[in-house]
Design an enzyme around this catalytic site. Structure first.
Site, PDB file in Angstrom:
ATOM      1  N   SER A 107      -7.651 -11.505   0.652  1.00 26.99           N
ATOM      2  CA  SER A 107      -6.742 -10.456   0.206  1.00 26.99           C
ATOM      3  C   SER A 107      -7.427  -9.671  -0.889  1.00 26.99           C
ATOM      4  O   SER A 107      -8.265 -10.205  -1.638  1.00 26.99           O
ATOM      5  CB  SER A 107      -5.419 -11.033  -0.265  1.00 26.99           C
ATOM      6  OG  SER A 107      -5.625 -11.754  -1.448  1.00 26.99           O
ATOM      7  N   HIS A 111      -6.965  -1.526  -8.259  1.00 28.66           N
ATOM      8  CA  HIS A 111      -6.233  -0.637  -9.166  1.00 28.66           C
ATOM      9  C   HIS A 111      -7.225   0.328  -9.816  1.00 28.66           C
ATOM     10  O   HIS A 111      -7.899  -0.039 -10.785  1.00 28.66           O
ATOM     11  CB  HIS A 111      -5.526  -1.440 -10.265  1.00 28.66           C
ATOM     12  CG  HIS A 111      -4.385  -2.277  -9.775  1.00 28.66           C
ATOM     13  ND1 HIS A 111      -3.187  -1.726  -9.378  1.00 28.66           N
ATOM     14  CD2 HIS A 111      -4.264  -3.618  -9.602  1.00 28.66           C
ATOM     15  CE1 HIS A 111      -2.362  -2.694  -9.000  1.00 28.66           C
ATOM     16  NE2 HIS A 111      -2.993  -3.857  -9.117  1.00 28.66           N
ATOM     17  N   HIS A 121      -4.190  -2.091  -1.023  1.00 30.12           N
ATOM     18  CA  HIS A 121      -4.081  -3.524  -0.765  1.00 30.12           C
ATOM     19  C   HIS A 121      -4.460  -3.806   0.677  1.00 30.12           C
ATOM     20  O   HIS A 121      -4.122  -3.025   1.569  1.00 30.12           O
ATOM     21  CB  HIS A 121      -2.636  -3.974  -1.018  1.00 30.12           C
ATOM     22  CG  HIS A 121      -2.274  -5.268  -0.342  1.00 30.12           C
ATOM     23  ND1 HIS A 121      -1.432  -5.327   0.758  1.00 30.12           N
ATOM     24  CD2 HIS A 121      -2.653  -6.544  -0.602  1.00 30.12           C
ATOM     25  CE1 HIS A 121      -1.313  -6.591   1.129  1.00 30.12           C
ATOM     26  NE2 HIS A 121      -2.021  -7.354   0.324  1.00 30.12           N
ATOM     27  N   ASN A 123      -5.075  -7.393   3.449  1.00 30.82           N
ATOM     28  CA  ASN A 123      -4.963  -8.838   3.584  1.00 30.82           C
ATOM     29  C   ASN A 123      -5.154  -9.187   5.053  1.00 30.82           C
ATOM     30  O   ASN A 123      -4.611  -8.522   5.931  1.00 30.82           O
ATOM     31  CB  ASN A 123      -3.566  -9.275   3.083  1.00 30.82           C
ATOM     32  CG  ASN A 123      -3.232 -10.701   3.456  1.00 30.82           C
ATOM     33  OD1 ASN A 123      -2.343 -10.955   4.266  1.00 30.82           O
ATOM     34  ND2 ASN A 123      -3.955 -11.637   2.889  1.00 30.82           N
ATOM     35  N   ARG A 125      -5.445 -12.766   7.596  1.00 31.51           N
ATOM     36  CA  ARG A 125      -5.279 -14.224   7.525  1.00 31.51           C
ATOM     37  C   ARG A 125      -5.122 -14.829   8.914  1.00 31.51           C
ATOM     38  O   ARG A 125      -4.649 -14.174   9.850  1.00 31.51           O
ATOM     39  CB  ARG A 125      -4.068 -14.578   6.655  1.00 31.51           C
ATOM     40  CG  ARG A 125      -2.784 -13.922   7.139  1.00 31.51           C
ATOM     41  CD  ARG A 125      -1.628 -14.030   6.147  1.00 31.51           C
ATOM     42  NE  ARG A 125      -0.445 -13.379   6.684  1.00 31.51           N
ATOM     43  CZ  ARG A 125      -0.170 -12.084   6.540  1.00 31.51           C
ATOM     44  NH1 ARG A 125      -0.982 -11.295   5.865  1.00 31.51           N
ATOM     45  NH2 ARG A 125       0.902 -11.557   7.082  1.00 31.51           N
ATOM     46  N   HIS A 156      -4.286   6.602   7.439  1.00 31.85           N
ATOM     47  CA  HIS A 156      -3.554   6.174   8.635  1.00 31.85           C
ATOM     48  C   HIS A 156      -4.367   6.399   9.905  1.00 31.85           C
ATOM     49  O   HIS A 156      -4.396   5.557  10.806  1.00 31.85           O
ATOM     50  CB  HIS A 156      -2.211   6.912   8.719  1.00 31.85           C
ATOM     51  CG  HIS A 156      -1.127   6.259   7.918  1.00 31.85           C
ATOM     52  ND1 HIS A 156      -0.220   5.385   8.475  1.00 31.85           N
ATOM     53  CD2 HIS A 156      -0.808   6.335   6.601  1.00 31.85           C
ATOM     54  CE1 HIS A 156       0.615   4.952   7.532  1.00 31.85           C
ATOM     55  NE2 HIS A 156       0.285   5.527   6.383  1.00 31.85           N
ATOM     56  N   HIS A 186      16.050  -2.654  -4.331  1.00 33.29           N
ATOM     57  CA  HIS A 186      16.755  -2.272  -5.562  1.00 33.29           C
ATOM     58  C   HIS A 186      16.313  -0.910  -6.097  1.00 33.29           C
ATOM     59  O   HIS A 186      16.921  -0.378  -7.019  1.00 33.29           O
ATOM     60  CB  HIS A 186      16.647  -3.365  -6.639  1.00 33.29           C
ATOM     61  CG  HIS A 186      15.266  -3.593  -7.171  1.00 33.29           C
ATOM     62  ND1 HIS A 186      14.407  -4.550  -6.686  1.00 33.29           N
ATOM     63  CD2 HIS A 186      14.580  -2.980  -8.170  1.00 33.29           C
ATOM     64  CE1 HIS A 186      13.273  -4.530  -7.364  1.00 33.29           C
ATOM     65  NE2 HIS A 186      13.344  -3.585  -8.262  1.00 33.29           N
TER      66      HIS A 186
END
Lengths: 311, 311
Positions: A107, A111, A121, A123, A125, A156, A186
């Site tokens: 991963s 920044h 980001h 990742n 696996r 993309h 939220h």
């Protein structure tokens, strides 16, 4: 380097006489090393450290972090291969009766210093449960503080091309999955402008592996040109503040919702490796509302209403 | 001010002809107002804003935040009184069959600018489930970046005195509960140096209310003298960095473990009020280890091994 894998395997990734898990591990570790080299070249100022660690119960990993660079304020690339008894709590969550597991993956979270260069980001696996079930998962997604549409299209498009070589149904499915996964309920917005997210890929594992390789190998092509294009854009303190506020949302997503992070903390993974994804600096001011028509408002609009970036 | 309560009630807090919930609400709102005034006086530079908000389903609150002050980099004091149908998910978590609830309370988080002045949190709340069950909860706890033992002793002693007036078993119980509650398992340390934490206080509600009033009224006496004593201590950039790293741990606790925060986000409370507790600036560097014998190491030691501060 704590690789237990003969690096010669890197040249025999399609050699099915070698167990798949060994080839995947060799690929992941090779990828980590290659990515760190490229990122160091681009940064030009700082290099990656390397902390090898062992996991009680089986396996371990290599955590590589670059801090305080010219381009990257903080960059982390982690590889790990862990195995052993599946914790009960986890087995329940995963809805499996398996007793033993094995997982290998990498991963990466970058920044950048400039608010004009997006955070990214990725990742990848591979998991095995007992000898019965195995699958690939992964993805890559982009989190800008300021929107440059052409950059998002490039990101993309590059990932879509990697998908299309394998299955033209992949990009639309995994793009949508990405928007859904990286959602912050939220806040009523997505973490970023998306990319790919896939999990439980368990068709023919050999061709799934080829697919994951394609995506992983296309990742730097998707991201690095954006960095090169934007790294010299000027920026000022209000833009830096906006970046730090956006990073606050990144922290909120990772600590409250991200499965990998919650999983890592719950299973008492190596905390410093699990949390290497957190930004070097982040800000929370009260009730910030971007001015109507501002560049900040444009970004928020796109996070609240995910777009299609390539046809 | 959106108080629905006759402020005259503030002078009749022991008048049992007025329903308890109304007296508690009056007390909480009066407390919020008084605390904000005192904190503004101490800060001397900035004042608290006031955002009244309504909750869909019943009730609302008043969120008051001071930002960029001379003493307080960010200070938030929230009051709310909410009621309505208890969400199913929440009823299950709380292990209750109640259908309706009512809650009134205040919460406060102060992030001082100086690394020498500790962060502090306090919260007092009263809940009613249907007409059958009701209880008080709350507490106050201190989170320094640098340890001044006499300050911690003063904080605990003041809270202990408030407890002892009501029940000498309270302080030891609630001090221990605080150490247990504000624990960050993935870091193997407490968030701070503790204080009081209590919940489900459902003895005689009238005397429980007196106890909560005593603790709430002692809070500024416990904290303000520490601010006054430390606000002019000199500090430098490495100490500021350490403060920002400690604030990162504060974020980790609040977003991963704090019941109030998780509850607030899950029940779609007003996000900006729920997350006003997050620091104005926080930092995550990779694998920071304080030098042996340093002041930073002293703090970490006390967070890993909670002490008794008063006999």
């Amino acid at each position: 380097m704590p690789s237990v894998v003969d690096t010669g395997i890197l040249h025999r990734l399609t050699d099915t006489s070698i167990p798949l898990v060994q080839r995947v591990q060799a690929f992941m570790e090779g990828m980590q090393s290659a990515m760190c080299s490229e990122l160091e070249k681009l940064d030009g100022e700082k290099t990656f450290g390397a902390d090898a660690w062992k996991r009680e119960g089986g396996g371990g990993g290599l955590t590589r972090v670059l801090e305080g660079g010219a381009v990257f304020e903080k960059a982390g690339v982690n590889s790990s291969t862990v195995f052993g008894t599946l914790p009960d709590s986890l087995a329940r969550k995963m809805n499996t009766k398996a007793e033993r597991f094995r997982a290998t993956g990498i991963s990466l979270v970058l920044h950048p210093r400039s608010p004009m260069v997006p955070t990214v980001h990725a990742n990848f696996r591979y998991l095995e449960m007992d000898d019965k079930d195995a699958w690939f998962g992964g993805g890559a997604d982009l989190t800008p503080s300021y929107l440059f549409e052409e950059d998002v299209v490039h990101f993309h498009k590059t990932l879509k091309d990697a998908c299309d070589k394998h299955d033209i149904s992949y990009y639309p499915r995994f793009k949508k999955w990405c928007d859904e996964y990286f959602h912050i309920p939220h806040r009523g917005e997505c973490r970023g402008v998306g990319g790919l997210f896939f999990d439980y890929l368990r068709g023919s594992l050999e061709s799934d592996f080829m697919f994951v390789r394609s995506v992983a190998e296309s990742f730097l092509d998707a991201y690095l040109p954006i960095v090169q294009k934007r790294v010299n854009e000027p920026w000022d303190e209000p833009e830096r503040r906006w970046q730090l506020l956006r990073r606050g949302r990144y922290v909120e997503f990772n600590l409250v919702y991200d499965r990998g992070t919650v999983f890592g903390l719950e299973t008492r993974g190596r905390t410093e490796s699990v949390l290497m994804s957190l930004p070097p600096l982040a800000k929370w001011d009260y009730n910030v509302k971007p001015a109507e028509g501002s560049r900040e408002a444009t970004l928020v609009d796109v996070l609240q209403n995910p777009r299609e970036w390539v046809a």
